[in-house]
Design a protein around this motif. Structure first.
Motif, PDB file in Angstrom:
ATOM      1  N   GLY A 288      46.507   8.146  51.088  1.00 27.38           N
ATOM      2  CA  GLY A 288      47.943   8.297  50.930  1.00 27.38           C
ATOM      3  C   GLY A 288      48.331   9.662  50.426  1.00 27.38           C
ATOM      4  O   GLY A 288      47.495  10.531  50.215  1.00 27.38           O
ATOM      5  N   THR A 289      49.626   9.831  50.249  1.00 25.81           N
ATOM      6  CA  THR A 289      50.184  11.070  49.726  1.00 25.81           C
ATOM      7  C   THR A 289      50.857  10.755  48.404  1.00 25.81           C
ATOM      8  O   THR A 289      51.596   9.779  48.307  1.00 25.81           O
ATOM      9  N   ALA A 290      50.581  11.572  47.405  1.00 24.24           N
ATOM     10  CA  ALA A 290      51.194  11.401  46.081  1.00 24.24           C
ATOM     11  C   ALA A 290      52.269  12.465  45.906  1.00 24.24           C
ATOM     12  O   ALA A 290      52.159  13.572  46.449  1.00 24.24           O
ATOM     13  N   PHE A 291      53.292  12.125  45.144  1.00 26.01           N
ATOM     14  CA  PHE A 291      54.441  13.015  45.007  1.00 26.01           C
ATOM     15  C   PHE A 291      54.787  13.274  43.554  1.00 26.01           C
ATOM     16  O   PHE A 291      54.471  12.487  42.674  1.00 26.01           O
ATOM     17  N   VAL A 292      55.481  14.378  43.326  1.00 26.63           N
ATOM     18  CA  VAL A 292      56.069  14.666  42.025  1.00 26.63           C
ATOM     19  C   VAL A 292      57.433  13.976  42.069  1.00 26.63           C
ATOM     20  O   VAL A 292      58.384  14.508  42.631  1.00 26.63           O
ATOM     21  N   ASP A 293      57.486  12.769  41.530  1.00 24.99           N
ATOM     22  CA  ASP A 293      58.681  11.940  41.706  1.00 24.99           C
ATOM     23  C   ASP A 293      59.254  11.458  40.377  1.00 24.99           C
ATOM     24  O   ASP A 293      59.586  10.297  40.204  1.00 24.99           O
ATOM     25  N   PHE A 294      59.381  12.372  39.432  1.00 24.64           N
ATOM     26  CA  PHE A 294      59.879  12.016  38.102  1.00 24.64           C
ATOM     27  C   PHE A 294      61.274  11.405  38.153  1.00 24.64           C
ATOM     28  O   PHE A 294      61.554  10.440  37.449  1.00 24.64           O
ATOM     29  N   GLU A 295      62.141  11.974  38.976  1.00 18.79           N
ATOM     30  CA  GLU A 295      63.513  11.471  39.084  1.00 18.79           C
ATOM     31  C   GLU A 295      63.523  10.011  39.542  1.00 18.79           C
ATOM     32  O   GLU A 295      64.224   9.176  38.982  1.00 18.79           O
ATOM     33  N   PHE A 296      62.715   9.698  40.541  1.00 14.23           N
ATOM     34  CA  PHE A 296      62.627   8.337  41.057  1.00 14.23           C
ATOM     35  C   PHE A 296      62.140   7.384  39.960  1.00 14.23           C
ATOM     36  O   PHE A 296      62.737   6.334  39.728  1.00 14.23           O
ATOM     37  N   ILE A 297      61.068   7.757  39.277  1.00 13.65           N
ATOM     38  CA  ILE A 297      60.507   6.903  38.226  1.00 13.65           C
ATOM     39  C   ILE A 297      61.512   6.698  37.091  1.00 13.65           C
ATOM     40  O   ILE A 297      61.686   5.579  36.597  1.00 13.65           O
ATOM     41  N   GLU A 298      62.189   7.769  36.687  1.00 10.06           N
ATOM     42  CA  GLU A 298      63.203   7.652  35.631  1.00 10.06           C
ATOM     43  C   GLU A 298      64.310   6.687  36.031  1.00 10.06           C
ATOM     44  O   GLU A 298      64.745   5.852  35.230  1.00 10.06           O
ATOM     45  N   GLU A 299      64.783   6.802  37.269  1.00 10.66           N
ATOM     46  CA  GLU A 299      65.860   5.927  37.734  1.00 10.66           C
ATOM     47  C   GLU A 299      65.391   4.473  37.819  1.00 10.66           C
ATOM     48  O   GLU A 299      66.126   3.566  37.443  1.00 10.66           O
ATOM     49  N   VAL A 300      64.186   4.246  38.330  1.00 15.47           N
ATOM     50  CA  VAL A 300      63.659   2.878  38.423  1.00 15.47           C
ATOM     51  C   VAL A 300      63.522   2.288  37.024  1.00 15.47           C
ATOM     52  O   VAL A 300      63.928   1.148  36.774  1.00 15.47           O
ATOM     53  N   ASN A 301      62.961   3.053  36.091  1.00 18.63           N
ATOM     54  CA  ASN A 301      62.791   2.565  34.719  1.00 18.63           C
ATOM     55  C   ASN A 301      64.131   2.281  34.044  1.00 18.63           C
ATOM     56  O   ASN A 301      64.228   1.383  33.205  1.00 18.63           O
ATOM     57  N   ALA A 302      65.167   3.033  34.398  1.00 17.13           N
ATOM     58  CA  ALA A 302      66.500   2.817  33.833  1.00 17.13           C
ATOM     59  C   ALA A 302      67.224   1.668  34.536  1.00 17.13           C
ATOM     60  O   ALA A 302      68.276   1.223  34.093  1.00 17.13           O
ATOM     61  N   GLY A 303      66.653   1.199  35.649  1.00 13.37           N
ATOM     62  CA  GLY A 303      67.258   0.099  36.395  1.00 13.37           C
ATOM     63  C   GLY A 303      68.446   0.518  37.248  1.00 13.37           C
ATOM     64  O   GLY A 303      69.206  -0.319  37.711  1.00 13.37           O
ATOM     65  N   LYS A 304      68.602   1.824  37.461  1.00  9.11           N
ATOM     66  CA  LYS A 304      69.704   2.335  38.289  1.00  9.11           C
ATOM     67  C   LYS A 304      69.147   3.372  39.247  1.00  9.11           C
ATOM     68  O   LYS A 304      68.743   4.450  38.830  1.00  9.11           O
ATOM     69  N   LEU A 305      69.139   3.017  40.498  1.00  9.67           N
ATOM     70  CA  LEU A 305      68.639   3.918  41.524  1.00  9.67           C
ATOM     71  C   LEU A 305      69.830   4.455  42.298  1.00  9.67           C
ATOM     72  O   LEU A 305      70.589   3.683  42.884  1.00  9.67           O
ATOM     73  N   SER A 306      70.006   5.778  42.294  1.00  7.53           N
ATOM     74  CA  SER A 306      71.132   6.372  43.013  1.00  7.53           C
ATOM     75  C   SER A 306      70.925   6.228  44.518  1.00  7.53           C
ATOM     76  O   SER A 306      69.794   6.091  44.991  1.00  7.53           O
ATOM     77  N   ALA A 307      72.025   6.269  45.257  1.00  4.30           N
ATOM     78  CA  ALA A 307      71.946   6.184  46.724  1.00  4.30           C
ATOM     79  C   ALA A 307      71.114   7.344  47.267  1.00  4.30           C
ATOM     80  O   ALA A 307      70.311   7.157  48.195  1.00  4.30           O
ATOM     81  N   ARG A 308      71.266   8.511  46.677  1.00  6.05           N
ATOM     82  CA  ARG A 308      70.525   9.703  47.131  1.00  6.05           C
ATOM     83  C   ARG A 308      69.020   9.477  46.973  1.00  6.05           C
ATOM     84  O   ARG A 308      68.245   9.750  47.889  1.00  6.05           O
ATOM     85  N   THR A 309      68.606   8.994  45.807  1.00 11.81           N
ATOM     86  CA  THR A 309      67.187   8.757  45.569  1.00 11.81           C
ATOM     87  C   THR A 309      66.659   7.649  46.470  1.00 11.81           C
ATOM     88  O   THR A 309      65.568   7.762  47.030  1.00 11.81           O
ATOM     89  N   LEU A 310      67.427   6.586  46.642  1.00 10.65           N
ATOM     90  CA  LEU A 310      67.013   5.496  47.526  1.00 10.65           C
ATOM     91  C   LEU A 310      66.851   5.994  48.959  1.00 10.65           C
ATOM     92  O   LEU A 310      65.867   5.663  49.624  1.00 10.65           O
ATOM     93  N   ASN A 311      67.788   6.789  49.431  1.00 12.11           N
ATOM     94  CA  ASN A 311      67.703   7.317  50.793  1.00 12.11           C
ATOM     95  C   ASN A 311      66.466   8.187  50.967  1.00 12.11           C
ATOM     96  O   ASN A 311      65.759   8.087  51.974  1.00 12.11           O
ATOM     97  N   ARG A 312      66.192   9.043  49.992  1.00 13.17           N
ATOM     98  CA  ARG A 312      65.020   9.917  50.069  1.00 13.17           C
ATOM     99  C   ARG A 312      63.742   9.077  50.082  1.00 13.17           C
ATOM    100  O   ARG A 312      62.850   9.298  50.909  1.00 13.17           O
TER     101      ARG A 312
END
Length: 158
Positions: free
Chosen positions: A40-64
């Protein structure tokens, strides 16, 4: 290799930096020394992890995330006319959408949007993907792979 090149390229194009890749379970074992690691491919995805942990995923992050998740399957389909791999990628996206409370209709709509946009990106940057896949098959570093993408993309396409 084509599958992972699709993930890598689409991630880079949508602004998520790849930090590593493996092309097979054997390659993953050699790099990580563990049988629990898959190709697989691993990513620098701090923003995604922060949003998931906060329980709020922005539309932009979800789309990406959705585009990246479906990039491997989309790449295989564009090249071969069918996709053999990627079931795990689709399951992860499905679990995320269910976890976000998406109805089946809304999840289908998200997947449809993501596939269409991912296919457009992959078609527009087919030369970059082909060069990237070749570099990945030779074990090039992430930095070298990014350099290949940047040197393969026509600035007017962005």
């Amino acid at each position: 290799m084509q599958h992972e090149a699709g993930h890598f390229l689409v991630a880079y194009l949508v602004g998520i930096l790849p930090k590593g890749y493996t092309l097979s379970s054997l390659d993953a074992f050699k790099k990580e020394g563990s049988l629990n690691v898959q190709a697989g491919t691993a990513f620098v995805d701090f923003e995604f992890i922060e949003e998931v942990n906060a329980g709020k995923l922005s539309a932009r992050t979800l789309n990406r995330f959705s585009c990246i998740a479906l990039a491997g399957v989309s790449t295989e389909y564009l090249i071969y006319g069918f996709a053999e791999g990627g079931l795990d990628d689709i399951r992860k996206l499905d679990l995320l959408l269910k976890g976000l409370g998406f109805t089946q209709k809304k999840a289908d709509s998200q997947v449809r949007w993501s596939v269409l946009n991912t296919i457009l990106l992959l078609r527009r940057h087919e030369a970059a993907r082909a060069r990237l896949a070749e570099a990945m098959s030779k074990g090039y570093s992430v930095g070298s792979c990014i350099d290949i993408i940047e040197n393969s993309i026509d600035v007017s396409d962005l």
